[in-house]
Design a protein around this motif. Sequence first.
Motif, short mmCIF file in Angstrom:
data_model
loop_
_atom_site.label_atom_id
_atom_site.label_comp_id
_atom_site.label_asym_id
_atom_site.label_seq_id
_atom_site.Cartn_x
_atom_site.Cartn_y
_atom_site.Cartn_z
N ALA A 190 -3.94 10.60 -5.03
CA ALA A 190 -2.68 9.95 -4.68
C ALA A 190 -2.35 10.09 -3.21
CB ALA A 190 -1.55 10.51 -5.52
N ASP A 191 -3.08 10.96 -2.48
CA ASP A 191 -2.85 11.10 -1.04
C ASP A 191 -3.80 10.21 -0.24
OD1 ASP A 191 -5.17 12.51 -1.51
OD2 ASP A 191 -4.34 14.46 -1.02
N GLU A 192 -4.48 9.29 -0.92
CA GLU A 192 -5.25 8.24 -0.27
C GLU A 192 -4.60 6.91 -0.63
OE1 GLU A 192 -9.25 8.75 -1.66
OE2 GLU A 192 -9.59 10.56 -0.47
N TRP A 193 -4.80 5.88 0.20
CA TRP A 193 -4.08 4.63 0.02
C TRP A 193 -4.33 4.01 -1.35
CZ3 TRP A 193 -0.10 3.51 2.80
CH2 TRP A 193 -0.02 3.90 4.14
N ILE A 194 -3.25 3.58 -1.99
CA ILE A 194 -3.27 2.92 -3.28
C ILE A 194 -2.61 1.55 -3.14
CG2 ILE A 194 -2.33 2.97 -5.64
CD1 ILE A 194 -2.57 6.06 -5.48
N LYS A 230 0.20 -3.58 -11.17
CA LYS A 230 -1.14 -2.99 -11.25
C LYS A 230 -1.35 -2.13 -10.02
CE LYS A 230 -3.16 -7.07 -11.82
NZ LYS A 230 -2.08 -7.99 -12.27
N MET A 231 -1.99 -0.97 -10.20
CA MET A 231 -2.25 -0.05 -9.10
C MET A 231 -3.75 0.20 -8.99
SD MET A 231 0.88 2.70 -9.83
CE MET A 231 0.97 3.32 -8.13
N TYR A 232 -4.28 0.10 -7.76
CA TYR A 232 -5.72 0.23 -7.52
C TYR A 232 -6.00 1.24 -6.40
CZ TYR A 232 -6.20 -4.43 -9.77
OH TYR A 232 -6.17 -5.51 -10.62
N THR A 233 -7.16 1.90 -6.49
CA THR A 233 -7.64 2.68 -5.36
C THR A 233 -8.12 1.71 -4.29
OG1 THR A 233 -9.88 2.79 -6.26
CG2 THR A 233 -8.37 4.59 -6.82
N GLN A 234 -8.34 2.20 -3.10
CA GLN A 234 -8.75 1.33 -2.01
C GLN A 234 -10.11 0.68 -2.27
OE1 GLN A 234 -8.10 3.14 1.78
NE2 GLN A 234 -8.48 1.29 2.95
N ASP A 235 -10.95 1.32 -3.10
CA ASP A 235 -12.25 0.72 -3.41
C ASP A 235 -12.19 -0.23 -4.60
OD1 ASP A 235 -12.08 2.34 -5.64
OD2 ASP A 235 -13.80 3.61 -5.14
N GLY A 236 -10.98 -0.50 -5.13
CA GLY A 236 -10.82 -1.52 -6.16
C GLY A 236 -10.78 -1.02 -7.59
N THR A 237 -10.69 0.28 -7.83
CA THR A 237 -10.63 0.82 -9.18
C THR A 237 -9.20 0.73 -9.72
OG1 THR A 237 -12.44 2.38 -8.75
CG2 THR A 237 -11.03 2.83 -10.64
N TRP A 265 0.86 -1.17 0.00
CA TRP A 265 0.00 0.00 0.00
C TRP A 265 0.90 1.23 0.00
CZ3 TRP A 265 -5.19 -0.12 -0.57
CH2 TRP A 265 -5.87 -1.31 -0.27
N VAL A 266 0.57 2.22 -0.81
CA VAL A 266 1.34 3.47 -0.85
C VAL A 266 0.39 4.66 -0.89
CG1 VAL A 266 3.38 2.49 -1.99
CG2 VAL A 266 1.51 3.42 -3.38
N LYS A 267 0.87 5.79 -0.41
CA LYS A 267 0.12 7.04 -0.58
C LYS A 267 1.05 8.22 -0.31
CE LYS A 267 -1.85 7.93 4.04
NZ LYS A 267 -3.09 8.31 4.75
N ALA A 268 0.75 9.34 -0.95
CA ALA A 268 1.52 10.56 -0.71
C ALA A 268 1.24 11.06 0.70
CB ALA A 268 1.13 11.63 -1.73
#
Length: 356
Positions: A306-310, A329-336, A186-189
Amino acid sequence: MVTLIRPPPVDSSQSAIENVLELTQLSDIDPDLFTNTRPLWHPPGARGIFGGAAIAQTLSAAQKTIDPEFTVHSMHCYFVLAGNADIPIIYHVERVRSGKSFATRTVQARQRGKVIFTTTMSFVRQNSGGQQKVEHAHPMPDVPGPVEGKDDMELHSDVRSPFQSQRMAIENDDSDQPHIKKCRQWVKARGTISPAGGHEAHLSAIAYMSDSYFIGTIARAHKLWRYSTQRKSNAKSSIDEDVLKKLLAMDDAELKRQEFVDEADIQHIRRIKNGEDISKDAPPEIGMMVSLDHTIHFHNPRSFRADEWIFTEMETPWSGDGRGLVYQKMYTQDGTLIASCVQEGVVRLRQNESRL
């Protein structure tokens, strides 16, 4: 001096990653020339600046030459030479094409007149695909969410990283087939990206973070030893030697809380601490590991922060002939699904040298 022009005070209204990636336009020379406003990060033990900085700043430069109705959908990059953190970088944008639906830009990053990094990017006009579309996306796997307060970047350097990271256990780590293993994090700014930064700041931020542990997937999948302090004379280590010192000072419980430390690492560290003779059966050791190229395909480029968990998932389909290939692959926390990335790099083992 590590910047061409004296850096202005840090803008407290911007996030750390916005300040790190800030560019200065050299309009008096050429409106398509830019330079780094602030010093660039040279990771401890690395051959040059953090590759994500070159990726992100070339994107930032190109975005400044594009109509606001256009958004980047792909960039194809080559690392040519190691960037020197003690020398300013000049970014030259070439406006290759500006069409009705697509625009193309190339950007060269130069130091002392030599190209150290080059990329070609394609931008697409928003909502140009029509009302009816062909759509699908690879689903995000079911994984535990991030834990607030954990950050494995803090152990790697005394310099505070502009983003946070939480690495997870390797999927299929017990397998003897590296290609089926999946390395996740998990990464985020850090902080909050300012409204003034717009979607461009979020895109530059994920471009920066996409280089985090990327080619290192090869080492993790093959359980290679990454923390050697052995080196040839006048050669820099490819990793942070201070990390090993910190790991050796930890007990087993502390080691297991470090998400970036794999079980194979823990077993080897335990043997070192016990004073065992492991010179004959030590795991293969990385001699050189550097990125050669980096590709990002951006999906849903204005629908994430990008300042929310990816969540990122990396796997390697192939390695050989001193190189390795990794998919991400990179996803938002809701799976996008927001980005698909590919990187090839040099992966060479240390040859005929004593190892810890």
